[in-house]
Design a protein around this motif. Structure first.
Motif, PDB file in Angstrom:
ATOM      1  N   PRO A 146     -38.815  11.383 -37.162  1.00  0.00           N
ATOM      2  CA  PRO A 146     -38.195  11.423 -38.556  1.00  0.00           C
ATOM      3  C   PRO A 146     -38.745  10.884 -39.539  1.00  0.00           C
ATOM      4  CG  PRO A 146     -36.972  10.657 -36.389  1.00  0.00           C
ATOM      5  CD  PRO A 146     -38.536  10.959 -36.180  1.00  0.00           C
ATOM      6  N   ALA A 147     -39.849   9.903 -39.359  1.00  0.00           N
ATOM      7  CA  ALA A 147     -40.439   9.160 -40.393  1.00  0.00           C
ATOM      8  C   ALA A 147     -41.209  10.093 -41.490  1.00  0.00           C
ATOM      9  CB  ALA A 147     -41.405   8.205 -39.952  1.00  0.00           C
ATOM     10  N   PRO A 160     -38.271  14.904 -42.964  1.00  0.00           N
ATOM     11  CA  PRO A 160     -36.705  14.671 -43.153  1.00  0.00           C
ATOM     12  C   PRO A 160     -36.013  15.214 -42.588  1.00  0.00           C
ATOM     13  CG  PRO A 160     -38.470  14.694 -45.185  1.00  0.00           C
ATOM     14  CD  PRO A 160     -39.198  15.047 -44.062  1.00  0.00           C
ATOM     15  N   ARG A 200     -33.881  13.465 -40.409  1.00  0.00           N
ATOM     16  CA  ARG A 200     -33.073  12.068 -40.593  1.00  0.00           C
ATOM     17  C   ARG A 200     -31.735  12.409 -40.585  1.00  0.00           C
ATOM     18  NH1 ARG A 200     -37.403  11.149 -45.396  1.00  0.00           N
ATOM     19  NH2 ARG A 200     -39.118  10.825 -44.130  1.00  0.00           N
ATOM     20  N   ALA A 250     -29.606   8.107 -34.834  1.00  0.00           N
ATOM     21  CA  ALA A 250     -30.742   7.127 -34.950  1.00  0.00           C
ATOM     22  C   ALA A 250     -31.273   7.093 -33.257  1.00  0.00           C
ATOM     23  CB  ALA A 250     -30.378   5.722 -35.124  1.00  0.00           C
ATOM     24  N   GLN A 309     -32.742  10.596 -32.917  1.00  0.00           N
ATOM     25  CA  GLN A 309     -34.233  10.774 -33.529  1.00  0.00           C
ATOM     26  C   GLN A 309     -34.982   9.821 -32.464  1.00  0.00           C
ATOM     27  OE1 GLN A 309     -34.211   8.819 -37.394  1.00  0.00           O
ATOM     28  NE2 GLN A 309     -32.131   9.876 -38.055  1.00  0.00           N
TER      29      GLN A 309
END
Length: 132
Positions: free
Chosen positions: A85-86, A89, A92, A96, A99
């Motif tokens: 996810p970093a 995008p 995102r 959480a 991810q």
């Protein structure tokens, strides 16, 4: 074993077998980047290569067992970036928890990739072709 007489013309590259052709066809249409990879694979499989080119291409695809600087290593890097996810995008919008799970599964895949691909055999095969 197929051999050519000295001075004889090298036989033409045979067409792809049905299974390989169908596999490559099944990968088309997902994304232009994958379509380009499939085109490259078709070119490698149907293009005429010398023995030197063959050992070089084999090494570039999967033969660097020390540093993994080969196509398989590049695919590993693509997968890790795609599923992080970093750096993607598009992930995102997931929770959480999801991810984190996606990223952990990607890391597990990369670890299995490192352990299971027999690069040493490809490197040895390239050396045999090269006469080493």
């Amino acid at each position: 074993m197929i051999t050519a007489r000295p001075g004889a013309q090298t036989p033409a590259v045979p067409p792809l077998d049905d299974e390989t052709d169908a596999l490559l066809d099944s990968l088309l249409g997902f994304h232009p980047g994958i379509d380009l990879m499939v085109s490259g694979m078709r070119l490698l499989l149907t293009g005429e290569l010398t023995s030197d080119q063959t050992q070089t291409v084999a090494s570039a695809v999967a033969g660097d067992h020390y540093e993994q600087v080969d196509v398989l290593g590049a695919i590993r890097a693509v997968m890790l970036r795609l599923l992080d996810p970093a750096t993607n995008p598009g992930l995102r919008g997931l929770t959480a928890e999801v991810q984190q799970q996606v990223q952990q599964l990607a890391l597990q895949w990369a670890s299995a990739h490192d352990d299971q691909f027999p690069r040493r055999l490809v490197a040895e095969t390239a050396a045999v072709i090269d006469g080493v």
